[in-house]
Enzyme design. Structure first.
Site, PDB file in Angstrom:
ATOM      1  CG  ASP A 210      -2.151   0.783   1.140  1.00 14.11           C
ATOM      2  OD1 ASP A 210      -2.282   1.552   0.175  1.00 14.11           O
ATOM      3  OD2 ASP A 210      -3.014   0.669   2.042  1.00 14.11           O
TER       4      ASP A 210
ATOM      5  CG  ASP B 160      -9.598   2.569  -0.176  1.00 14.86           C
ATOM      6  OD1 ASP B 160      -9.161   1.414  -0.364  1.00 14.86           O
ATOM      7  OD2 ASP B 160      -8.950   3.448   0.419  1.00 14.86           O
TER       8      ASP B 160
END
Ligand code: DGJ
Length: 743
Positions: A479, A549
């Site tokens: 990430d 997301d």
């Protein structure tokens, strides 16, 4: 096919199965001109006329008094700076004398089978039977600067990879202040420009507008492509659709600052330039040193946007993604992020795994929060040691427990970041990117590590390797949750600070390369606060990237449509999550969420222990559906039938197997309409001479069978020209999955 040089015309001809690209060398000075790019032409006699070198203003050789008129309209293959071409330059320097002009002219060329690796950078690849490369050496004799323009054509794909390598053959340093990967001059043919834009949780929406006079650009200064713009641009005829019209795509294989620009000039010609964003870029080339630009992939399609997308999909699946998973089904995973956020322990994770394993889910991924004192997002980045207060008994015990349930285990890292509240920051405050005397801005309460420095990379990789060697870990989610700012490196000299953005990207690539060298079988998924670093460069390292997301089924239709414009469905990280959705608060049926995620890598992002029995039953059917159809979704050809973004009512796309033996049609009725009588969808890509039997996915049935025979059999011709009827569904966000099987 391949590349030929035609000496009588001083033309290079680059052929792919359906396209031709021509470059000419003209005038005794050796100007390199762009003659043609488009539909394939076998006989190119007379092609050099397309460079207008026989018209006024003629070349400097015949009309030296109007040199500038020539330079400012000549279709340049790699545009000059500061010598009279006033359109966008491809290169700019700062010489020892402080001058910025560059004019690169032809010196020699080489044509060879295969393709060189680009040092330190991700790039497409192919062996000697698959790729042919043209390397044209140019020089600016005044500067002592040499440039090798490389063009690689693929035997099986209508794509051309372009990049440039610069060499300083002089005695003193030259500062490159701009070094684009490619330039392409064409006459405007009533072009539109198509780009992808977005924001957090709504990445890669399509944006189409007319090309008009002046400069139109998308770019990033975030150190990554970002949620906002994308390193891609297409020029397409204003009338072009999914199935018709000329389309030119430009996709940059790079994960940092970029600029993709179209400029229409006074004569109605359009110049496209693509490469690293020149703002805040400077690279010191000392004598004997070289600099490699990233590559840009050019695709021409005479069959509309759909043709362009399928070419990119094929190229990236075959010639960019290297992972051992590229042709394999990925394990169905369940990620605990939306289930628990930071609030979990080993018992909670095992509860999730226990329930998931019963329903056909194959891997548990432990997300953010497992290390240091990471109880929220304010601390601990850089301290990659397992938090044993949360994971009692340690990581191995947890992983063994998950493995004992028949599931694999994966975990999350954010290796490029450092929290001010971390042991690492206490020990090495100068490892954060910062400008002396200026307090760097925080985002998500974190700083960015200066991974241009080897000792920083070594420290982080060392910590990661220790964790990954300590247990049976098959997957890593890498990430990156904030963009770069306040650019400064404590390790770079003053005249090299302008190199930091690019050195950062090179450092990140090197880290991922090392990770894969240490764990060659690892399934790596890249991610950046959702989909801020979904670009071709990252696909070289990870076969899949987290799209966004936002897992709301409706928003995902838009995100995945934009993403699939360039990237194969096999690369799109897509999960089913709970409702109301955590990003938009919307409720959509579980069934629809499943179909939308099945069009990507497929997985779950929810607390499965809290699902209703009805939803759990559906999970079993969805996982079975994945196993039945993932080969088709991963490897098939993608066709866009309708977009709810255009019609505001329904969405439809289709995947067809390469042999046309089967196809899946994904249909979502976004809004229910009163008094509507079924919709006729004209399908694509089928075998016109074959008959197909139609099956519908059955997500709620009483039997084990997940598809139901509708009893309907139709010819490919009928389904494509007449269409396929889908009955009206009751309500909003309702979906259908239809499977066509050749008889
Ligand atoms: C952003 C990612 O996109 C999420 O999936 C999650 O991993 C969080 N970061 C964790 O901080």
């Amino acid at each position: 096919m391949g590349i030929t040089y035609i000496p009588e015309e001083q033309l290079f001809k680059l052929d792919t199965p359906n396209t031709t690209y021509c470059i000419g060398v003209i005038d005794r000075e050796g100007f390199l001109g762009h003659a043609y790019y488009g539909r394939r032409i076998d006989n190119i006699q007379g092609m050099s006329a397309l460079m207008r070198i026989y018209e006024n203003p003629m070349t400097p050789e015949t009309n030296a008094r109007d040199r500038l008129s020539f330079l400012d309209c000549f279709p340049a293959e790699y545009s000059a700076h500061g010598v009279g071409d006033y359109r966008e330059s491809s290169i700019r320097v700062r010489s020892a004398g402080g001058h910025s002009a560059v004019l690169l002219t032809y010196v020699s060329h080489e044509i060879y089978q295969g393709k060189r690796r680009l040092e330190g950078l991700p790039a497409t690849f192919g062996d000697e039977s698959e790729v042919t490369t043209l390397a044209i050496t140019c020089r600016d004799a005044v500067l002592g600067l040499r440039a090798v323009l490389e063009y690689s054509v693929f035997e099986d794909t209508d794509a051309i990879a372009r990049s440039v390598r610069f060499y300083n053959d002089g005695d003193g340093p030259i500062y490159l202040e701009k070094a684009m990967s490619a330039c392409l001059d064409m006459d405007n043919r009533d072009f539109d420009m198509l780009t992808l834009h977005g924001s957090w949780a709504r990445e890669r929406h399509m944006d189409r507008r007319r090309v008009s006079h002046g400069k139109h650009a998308v770019s990033s200064l975030r150190g990554e492509p970002g949620h906002q713009e994308h390193p891609f641009m297409a020029l397409l005829e204003h009338t072009a659709t999914q199935t018709r019209g000329d389309v030119y795509g430009f996709s940059l294989v790079y994960s940092g600052n970029f600029r993709m620009q179209a400029e229409m000039n006074q004569f109605g010609s359009v110049r496209i330039t693509a490469g690293i964003e020149p703002e805040d870029f400077s690279w010191k080339l000392t004598s004997g040193e070289s600099f490699q630009t990233p590559e840009v992939i050019l695709v021409y399609s005479g069959e509309g946007l759909g043709g362009m997308s399928r070419t990119y999909h094929d190229l990236y699946r075959k010639h960019l993604i290297r992972s051992p998973y590229r042709n394999k089904k990925r394990p169905i995973l369940i990620n605990n992020w939306e289930a628990t956020y930071f609030d979990f322990n080993e018992e909670k994770l095992l509860d999730i795994a226990r329930e998931a394993s019963k329903l056909g889910i194959e891997m548990l991924v432990m997300d953010d929060g497992w290390f240091g004192n990471r109880y929220d997002d304010n601390r601990a980045l850089g301290d990659w040691q397992v938090n044993e207060e949360k994971l009692k008994g340690g990581l191995k015990k947890l992983v063994d427990g998950v493995n004992a349930l028949g599931m694999e285990f994966g975990m999350w890292f954010e290796p490029e970041m450092i929290s001010p509240e971390s042991k690492l920051y206490q020990e090495h405050p100068d490892w954060a990117i910062a400008i002396p005397g200026r307090v760097p801005g925080l985002a998500r309460n974190q700083y960015v590590l200066d991974i241009s420095r080897k000792e920083v990379r070594d420290c982080i990789m060392g910590q990661m390797f220790e964790v990954l060697h300590s247990a049976n870990i098959k997957y890593v989610k890498w990430d990156m949750n904030r963009p770069l700012s306040d650019l400064g490196s404590a390790a770079l000299e003053a005249d090299r600070q302008g190199e930091l953005y690019h050195r950062y990207v090179l450092g990140m690539y090197e880290m991922q390369e090392r990770l894969l060298a240490e764990f060659p079988e690892l399934l790596l998924e890249n991610c950046s606060g959702g989909g801020a670093r979904f670009d071709p460069g990252m696909l070289y390292y990870s076969p899949q990237i987290w799209c966004s997301d936002d897992t709301d089924a409706l928003e995902r239709l838009a995100i995945q449509e934009g993403t699939a414009l360039i990237y194969p469905l096999s690369a799109m990280g897509a999960h089913v999550s709970v409702c109301p959705n955590h990003a938009v608060g919307r409720n959509t049926p579980f069934e629809t969420r499943g179909y939308v995620a099945l069009a990507g890598t497929f997985g779950y992002e929810l607390d499965i222990t809290k699902l209703s029995q009805e939803d759990k039953d559906m999970v079993s059917r969805q996982t079975a559906m994945y196993h039945r159809f993932n080969d088709l979704v991963r490897e098939g050809d993608y066709y866009r039938i309708a977009s709810w973004q255009d019609n505001h009512l329904y969405d439809c796309f289709q995947v067809v197997s390469k042999d046309k033996g089967e196809s899946l049609v994904f249909y979502v009725q976004v809004l229910g309409e009163p008094n509507q009588h079924g919709r006729i969808l004209q399908l694509q890509g089928l075998d016109e001479n074959a008959e197909y039997r139609l099956y519908e996915a059955d997500m709620q049935g009483d039997t084990e069978e997940i598809t139901q025979d509708t009893g309907r059999v139709c010819s490919g011709q009928l389904l494509q020209n007449g269409g396929m009827l889908v009955e009206r569904l009751w309500g909003d966000f309702r979906a259908k999955l239809i499977w066509l099987k050749r008889q």
